[in-house]
Design an enzyme around this catalytic site. Structure first.
Site, PDB file in Angstrom:
ATOM      1  NE  ARG A  49      -3.756   0.102   0.469  1.00 57.65           N
ATOM      2  CZ  ARG A  49      -4.569  -0.302  -0.486  1.00 57.65           C
ATOM      3  NH1 ARG A  49      -4.630   0.363  -1.640  1.00 57.65           N
ATOM      4  NH2 ARG A  49      -5.327  -1.366  -0.340  1.00 57.65           N
TER       5      ARG A  49
ATOM      6  NE  ARG B  53      -2.047  -4.961  -6.978  1.00 56.44           N
ATOM      7  CZ  ARG B  53      -2.923  -4.201  -6.321  1.00 56.44           C
ATOM      8  NH1 ARG B  53      -2.582  -2.985  -5.901  1.00 56.44           N
ATOM      9  NH2 ARG B  53      -4.150  -4.641  -6.091  1.00 56.44           N
TER      10      ARG B  53
ATOM     11  CG  HIS C 119      -2.409   2.761  -8.180  1.00 49.49           C
ATOM     12  ND1 HIS C 119      -2.489   3.492  -7.011  1.00 49.49           N
ATOM     13  CD2 HIS C 119      -3.657   2.265  -8.358  1.00 49.49           C
ATOM     14  CE1 HIS C 119      -3.715   3.427  -6.532  1.00 49.49           C
ATOM     15  NE2 HIS C 119      -4.440   2.709  -7.315  1.00 49.49           N
TER      16      HIS C 119
ATOM     17  CG  ASP D 267     -11.874   5.210  -7.919  1.00 48.50           C
ATOM     18  OD1 ASP D 267     -12.170   4.092  -7.432  1.00 48.50           O
ATOM     19  OD2 ASP D 267     -11.043   5.375  -8.829  1.00 48.50           O
TER      20      ASP D 267
ATOM     21  CD  GLU E  70      -4.268   5.438  -9.641  1.00 55.36           C
ATOM     22  OE1 GLU E  70      -4.633   4.517 -10.408  1.00 55.36           O
ATOM     23  OE2 GLU E  70      -4.877   5.734  -8.588  1.00 55.36           O
TER      24      GLU E  70
END
Ligand code: TA6
Length: 294
Positions: A65, A91, A160, A204, A262
């Site tokens: 995170r 990832r 990101h 978002d 991002e």
């Protein structure tokens, strides 16, 4: 692991969890081989620029995170398999350090990951990835994707980036005025951005934009500039209160301290790569002191 210059150490953040630590006159940084994940970057004379959650989990196979997660070969939920992990699978794979070059102005590191069709149930294609990271007064990350198979495939993805800000409700997010966006990726309603982006709730948004985004942080007395390449869509995300509570690796009160901007290939901006073809997705982060603004 290949030979490394003095400025690049390999440490274990947890047993069996290798992290490259770059200690160079121009900057300090840490990159986990799990996920090829740039976790932290602090240019000399600056405070940290990337946000890393204090509750981030350092376990092989788990996403981190914060920093710059590499979301590939799909962004968000898998296009057809609801049980596949969000944001692809690379990832959570171990990348290898393929090259490293130290220069007076910084360090360039190249991480590599490749796969054959049968190795990944949710992605039955041959691929080769190189992640070229420049650590210096600026940070640049380039994801070079190559289709090593004999049929074309279509991908989406993102770098990101989690950016550290002092107070997310006080920042000015510029560069998206006049561009269209969808909220929450799922809402069909396309809207137009008027003026700066304001964060006073969960945001978002997937913007149709290939331009740079500037984040002026008056409390931090600096502006962060995010430039892109190979990307015609930009996601701006802050989880705000309720979503933060649902994320176990993020403190509930952390949301005021970061913003994700991002470089993506998502929505209408998916990329089809022919057999033997390539695509490069780039993000570059620069810091400008407010007092330096002419
Ligand atoms: O880029 C924004 C987003 O897609 C949000 O919807 C949120 O899910 C975020 O990514 C984080 O995703 P993760 O899988 O890393 O928790």
């Amino acid at each position: 692991m290949i030979e490394r210059p003095e400025s690049v150490k390999c440490i274990e953040l947890a047993p069996g969890y290798p992290v490259l630590e770059i200690i160079h006159p121009a900057a300090w940084a840490r990159i986990a081989l799990n996920g090829g994940h740039v976790m932290e970057w602090t240019p000399s004379g600056e405070t940290p620029v990337l946000y890393l959650s204090p509750d981030a989990e350092f376990q092989i196979g788990k996403p981190i995170r914060g920093g710059i997660p590499i979301c590939w070969p799909w962004f968000g939920p898998h296009p057809s398999r609801p049980d596949a992990p969000a944001h692809g699978f690379v990832r959570t794979k171990i990348w290898e350090l393929a090259e490293v070059r130290e220069m007076p102005s910084g360090v360039e590191l190249t991480l590599a990951l490749s796969g054959k069709g049968e190795s990944e149930p949710n992605w039955p294609h041959d691929f080769s990835l190189k992640f070229v990271i420049w650590i210096g007064a600026e940070l640049e990350a380039k994801l070079r994707v190559r289709n090593t198979g004999n049929v074309e495939w279509t991908m989406s993805g993102a770098l990101h980036t989690y950016l550290k800000v002092t107070e997310v409700t006080q920042i000015h997010i510029r560069g998206l005025h006049g561009t269209s966006f969808v909220e929450g990726r799922l809402s069909p309603e396309r809207r137009l951005q008027r003026g700066d982006v304001v964060i006073n709730q969960e945001v978002d948004r997937l913007y149709a934009s290939d331009g740079a985004v500037e984040i002026e942080d008056p409390c931090g007395e600096r502006t962060l500039i995010v430039e892109k390449g190979g990307s015609r869509s930009t996601v701006v995300w802050n989880p705000w209160i309720e979503k933060s509570k649902r994320l176990g690796d993020l403190p509930d009160d952390a949301y005021p301290g970061f913003l994700c901007v991002e470089s993506t290939n998502a929505g209408d901006d998916t990329i089809t790569i022919p057999a033997g073809g390539e695509h490069t997705l780039l993000t570059r982060v620069r810091v400008r002191k407010l007092k330096d603004r002419a």
